[in-house]
Design an enzyme around this catalytic site. Structure first.
Site, mmCIF file in Angstrom:
data_model
loop_
_atom_site.group_PDB
_atom_site.id
_atom_site.type_symbol
_atom_site.label_atom_id
_atom_site.label_comp_id
_atom_site.label_asym_id
_atom_site.label_seq_id
_atom_site.Cartn_x
_atom_site.Cartn_y
_atom_site.Cartn_z
ATOM 1 N N HIS A 1 0.858 -1.202 0.000
ATOM 2 C CA HIS A 1 0.000 0.000 0.000
ATOM 3 C C HIS A 1 0.884 1.239 0.000
ATOM 4 O O HIS A 1 1.949 1.261 0.602
ATOM 5 C CB HIS A 1 -0.893 0.024 1.245
ATOM 6 C CG HIS A 1 -2.078 0.924 1.093
ATOM 7 N ND1 HIS A 1 -2.021 2.273 1.329
ATOM 8 C CD2 HIS A 1 -3.333 0.670 0.679
ATOM 9 C CE1 HIS A 1 -3.211 2.806 1.113
ATOM 10 N NE2 HIS A 1 -4.022 1.859 0.709
ATOM 11 N N ASP B 1 -7.936 -5.339 -0.032
ATOM 12 C CA ASP B 1 -8.351 -6.225 -1.128
ATOM 13 C C ASP B 1 -7.953 -7.674 -0.914
ATOM 14 O O ASP B 1 -8.379 -8.540 -1.684
ATOM 15 C CB ASP B 1 -7.746 -5.710 -2.450
ATOM 16 C CG ASP B 1 -8.366 -4.383 -2.831
ATOM 17 O OD1 ASP B 1 -7.630 -3.399 -3.018
ATOM 18 O OD2 ASP B 1 -9.602 -4.320 -2.877
HETATM 19 C C1 SDX Z 1 -6.296 -0.029 -2.909
HETATM 20 O O1 SDX Z 1 -4.539 4.480 -2.072
HETATM 21 C C2 SDX Z 1 -5.454 3.867 -1.466
HETATM 22 O O2 SDX Z 1 -5.859 4.236 -0.375
HETATM 23 C C3 SDX Z 1 -6.093 2.688 -2.192
HETATM 24 C C4 SDX Z 1 -7.068 1.836 -1.417
HETATM 25 C C5 SDX Z 1 -8.355 2.582 -1.142
HETATM 26 O O3 SDX Z 1 -9.080 2.194 -0.213
HETATM 27 O O4 SDX Z 1 -8.695 3.503 -1.924
HETATM 28 O O5 SDX Z 1 -6.495 1.430 -0.187
HETATM 29 C C6 SDX Z 1 -7.460 0.582 -2.212
HETATM 30 O O6 SDX Z 1 -6.072 0.291 -4.034
HETATM 31 C C7 SDX Z 1 -5.398 -0.968 -2.150
HETATM 32 C C8 SDX Z 1 -4.195 -1.450 -2.994
HETATM 33 C C9 SDX Z 1 -4.663 -2.571 -3.907
HETATM 34 N N1 SDX Z 1 -3.607 -2.935 -4.859
HETATM 35 C C10 SDX Z 1 -2.972 -4.097 -4.775
HETATM 36 O O7 SDX Z 1 -3.109 -4.904 -3.868
HETATM 37 C C11 SDX Z 1 -2.051 -4.389 -5.956
HETATM 38 C C12 SDX Z 1 -0.721 -4.907 -5.433
HETATM 39 N N2 SDX Z 1 -0.030 -3.836 -4.713
HETATM 40 C C13 SDX Z 1 0.925 -3.040 -5.468
HETATM 41 O O8 SDX Z 1 0.639 -2.839 -6.804
HETATM 42 C C14 SDX Z 1 1.425 -1.836 -4.678
HETATM 43 O O9 SDX Z 1 1.688 -2.256 -3.408
HETATM 44 C C15 SDX Z 1 0.556 -0.590 -4.611
HETATM 45 C C16 SDX Z 1 0.169 -0.122 -5.951
HETATM 46 C C17 SDX Z 1 -0.666 -0.859 -3.788
HETATM 47 C C18 SDX Z 1 1.378 0.501 -3.936
HETATM 48 O O10 SDX Z 1 2.434 0.771 -4.761
HETATM 49 P P1 SDX Z 1 3.534 1.912 -4.421
HETATM 50 O O11 SDX Z 1 3.189 2.614 -3.175
HETATM 51 O O12 SDX Z 1 3.749 2.719 -5.653
HETATM 52 O O13 SDX Z 1 4.772 1.076 -4.039
HETATM 53 P P2 SDX Z 1 5.788 0.473 -5.066
HETATM 54 O O14 SDX Z 1 5.068 -0.129 -6.213
HETATM 55 O O15 SDX Z 1 6.842 1.481 -5.343
HETATM 56 O O16 SDX Z 1 6.394 -0.745 -4.196
HETATM 57 C C19 SDX Z 1 7.543 -0.569 -3.391
HETATM 58 C C20 SDX Z 1 8.310 -1.872 -3.568
HETATM 59 C C21 SDX Z 1 8.655 -2.192 -5.018
HETATM 60 O O17 SDX Z 1 9.812 -2.985 -4.984
HETATM 61 P P3 SDX Z 1 11.278 -2.240 -5.213
HETATM 62 O O18 SDX Z 1 11.195 -1.525 -6.539
HETATM 63 O O19 SDX Z 1 11.432 -1.289 -4.049
HETATM 64 O O20 SDX Z 1 12.281 -3.377 -5.215
HETATM 65 O O21 SDX Z 1 7.486 -2.983 -3.126
HETATM 66 C C22 SDX Z 1 7.250 -3.850 -4.220
HETATM 67 C C23 SDX Z 1 7.521 -3.063 -5.475
HETATM 68 O O22 SDX Z 1 7.904 -3.929 -6.542
HETATM 69 N N3 SDX Z 1 5.825 -4.252 -4.131
HETATM 70 C C24 SDX Z 1 5.371 -5.483 -4.307
HETATM 71 C C25 SDX Z 1 3.986 -5.408 -4.087
HETATM 72 N N4 SDX Z 1 3.657 -4.148 -3.791
HETATM 73 C C26 SDX Z 1 4.795 -3.438 -3.824
HETATM 74 N N5 SDX Z 1 6.003 -6.653 -4.630
HETATM 75 C C27 SDX Z 1 5.209 -7.731 -4.724
HETATM 76 N N6 SDX Z 1 3.875 -7.740 -4.532
HETATM 77 C C28 SDX Z 1 3.230 -6.599 -4.196
HETATM 78 N N7 SDX Z 1 1.914 -6.616 -4.009
#
Ligand code: SDX
Length: 432
Positions: A314, A372
């Site tokens: 998140h 989720d």
């Molecule tokens: C919702 O914003 C909100 O409030 C949204 C929400 C709401 O109520 O409105 O809470 C609802 O959208 C919840 C999130 C649902 N999405 C997912 O579950 C999809 C999977 N999660 C990711 O796509 C990600 O965690 C996000 C999009 C939720 C957040 O992404 P960020 O903040 O841009 O973080 P990032 O992608 O830069 O991740 C940081 C690191 C990265 O690795 P490095 O580049 O540092 O090596 O963490 C890794 C990412 O690759 N990472 C994950 C991951 N989420 C982040 N690796 C594996 N699996 C994951 N789920």
């Protein structure tokens, strides 16, 4: 917001005069650096493409402490709102009007919403234009936008009365529209709302009743559905809420702005994650379940695989999403009511969570289950098809979107949103 006694100055080595940055403090949470005059004073922009360090507005609606894993709606912890007394419509009242309703206000508000649950009969002909296999979010994006073609007495966003009735109409009609999209996809007749049912009970009735026999609302499913709505109601300036604010800032009608929010929520990185998460769990289950988990997790940790553990991570929470914990508890309640022990998908989700919480890849990145991760499992147990999960998220989030939109329109500081850019394209050149 109030001026902080903390001072900030930006100084430049190229002789550009220092820029004194006003610092403002809210009631809780990080202070903000007011850079509104930065470009005028220095000819420079700030750069923050994912808004990682940018407050786009001031708001009094929802506050998240990502480190503590705390979520407050108008100051009330989500755990209390989701488990003590009241229902989703009480949360709607709170988000829209800043306070929990008195008994009289509660009765009046419930009745007001109930009296607006039917949709214009013409809307079903618009819906019938879609293929039966259209994704419900494609249908909802269309239907919500189309509401501006039916409810002309609530389209002037600068008219407080229009905003109020548009809010009631959206809260009241979203369940009807979501249920219609579902019935259309399975070829069953639409079911009209029933005024003697609760908001959640009415939704379940419109989803699962048929003209052939009396449908009895199961109180455990009704309570679970109501909790799912409450947990999804609002969440600060997330992607879809920011979309609604930016869209609404042009002065467009509330239904068009909310339709933009529906479209944004559909993405798998946002509200579409619940559908993607359940598909991920079912895929792992099909490939061997727990025996496949190790191989799957290696893919997740391999940057080149493009595989993510959906429902994890998140932008704001760097601790447990409190909604995920409440959703897991709801899972247990629903499965117990159904007499289902050891559901393989729930077991798989819990095993994956345990592995992730002990694996340095996730721990070092502070990746925890978000709302989720378990919401899809609960909805699947209730009998809701996977493709409708995000539609239900949109149903619940409509109150947050409209509360945030109304707050923006009521903010004397608001103006049309128009971000700038760092241009990296061609210098001026002439066509040969
Ligand atoms: C919702 O914003 C909100 O409030 C949204 C929400 C709401 O109520 O409105 O809470 C609802 O959208 C919840 C999130 C649902 N999405 C997912 O579950 C999809 C999977 N999660 C990711 O796509 C990600 O965690 C996000 C999009 C939720 C957040 O992404 P960020 O903040 O841009 O973080 P990032 O992608 O830069 O991740 C940081 C690191 C990265 O690795 P490095 O580049 O540092 O090596 O963490 C890794 C990412 O690759 N990472 C994950 C991951 N989420 C982040 N690796 C594996 N699996 C994951 N789920």
């Amino acid at each position: 917001m109030k001026l902080s006694d903390n001072k900030a100055t930006i100084s430049f080595s190229n002789g550009t005069p220092n820029f004194e940055v006003p610092v403002y403090a809210g009631t809780i949470g990080p202070d903000v650096l007011d850079i509104r005059k930065l470009y005028g004073a220095t000819g420079m922009f700030t750069y923050d493409p994912g808004f990682l360090s940018t407050a786009a507005c001031q708001s009094a609606i929802t506050y998240i402490d990502g480190d503590k894993g705390e979520l407050l709606y108008r100051g009330y912890p989500i755990e209390q709102l989701a488990t003590r007394g009241g229902d989703f419509l009480d949360t709607c009242y709170l988000l829209l009007r800043s306070e929990l309703p008195t008994d009289t206000q509660r009765k009046d508000f419930h009745k007001l919403v109930t009296m607006h649950t039917m949709v214009n009969e013409q809307m079903q002909f618009f819906l019938r234009g879609f293929r039966r296999d259209a994704h419900p979010m494609a249908i909802l994006t269309g239907l919500v936008g189309a509401m501006s073609a039916f409810y002309h007495d609530s389209t002037d966003i600068n008219n407080a009365e229009h905003r109020e009735i548009a809010a009631i109409r959206l809260i009241a009609k979203m369940p009807t529209l979501v249920a219609m999209a579902y019935k259309y996809s399975i070829g069953q007749p639409f079911v009209y709302p029933k005024n003697n049912l609760s908001y959640a009970g009415n939704f379940l009735h419109m989803m699962f009743a048929t003209p052939c026999e009396e449908y009895k609302v199961n109180p455990v499913m009704e309570r679970a559905m109501d909790r799912i709505f409450t947990l999804h109601a609002d969440h600060e300036q997330n992607a879809s809420t920011s979309t609604v604010r930016l869209c609404g800032s042009s002065g467009t009608n509330p239904f068009a702005a909310i339709a933009a929010g529906v479209a944004c929520l559909w993405g798998p990185a946002h509200g579409g994650a619940n559908e993607a998460c359940l598909q991920m769990l079912e895929d792992i289950h099909a490939k061997g379940g727990l025996s496949y988990v190790k191989e799957f997790m290696e893919k997740v940790k391999d940057k080149n695989s493009g595989v993510k553990l959906m429902g994890f991570g998140h932008r704001v929470y760097k601790n447990f999403d409190p909604r995920a914990k409440l959703m897991q508890e709801t899972c247990r309640e629903v499965f117990a009511a159904l007499g289902v022990e050891n559901d393989p998908i729930l077991q798989l989700a819990q095993a994956l969570e345990k592995i992730a919480l002990e694996d340095d890849y996730f721990v070092s990145r502070k990746l925890y289950p978000n709302v989720d991760y378990y919401s899809g499992i609960v909805q699947r147990a209730i009998g809701i098809p996977v493709s409708l999960f995000t539609g239900i998220f949109a149903l619940a989030r409509s109150v947050g979107w409209i509360a945030q939109l109304n707050e923006m329109i009521g903010d004397p500081e608001y103006k049309i949103g128009r971000p700038r850019q760092l241009f990296t394209g061609s210098q001026r050149r002439d066509v040969p």
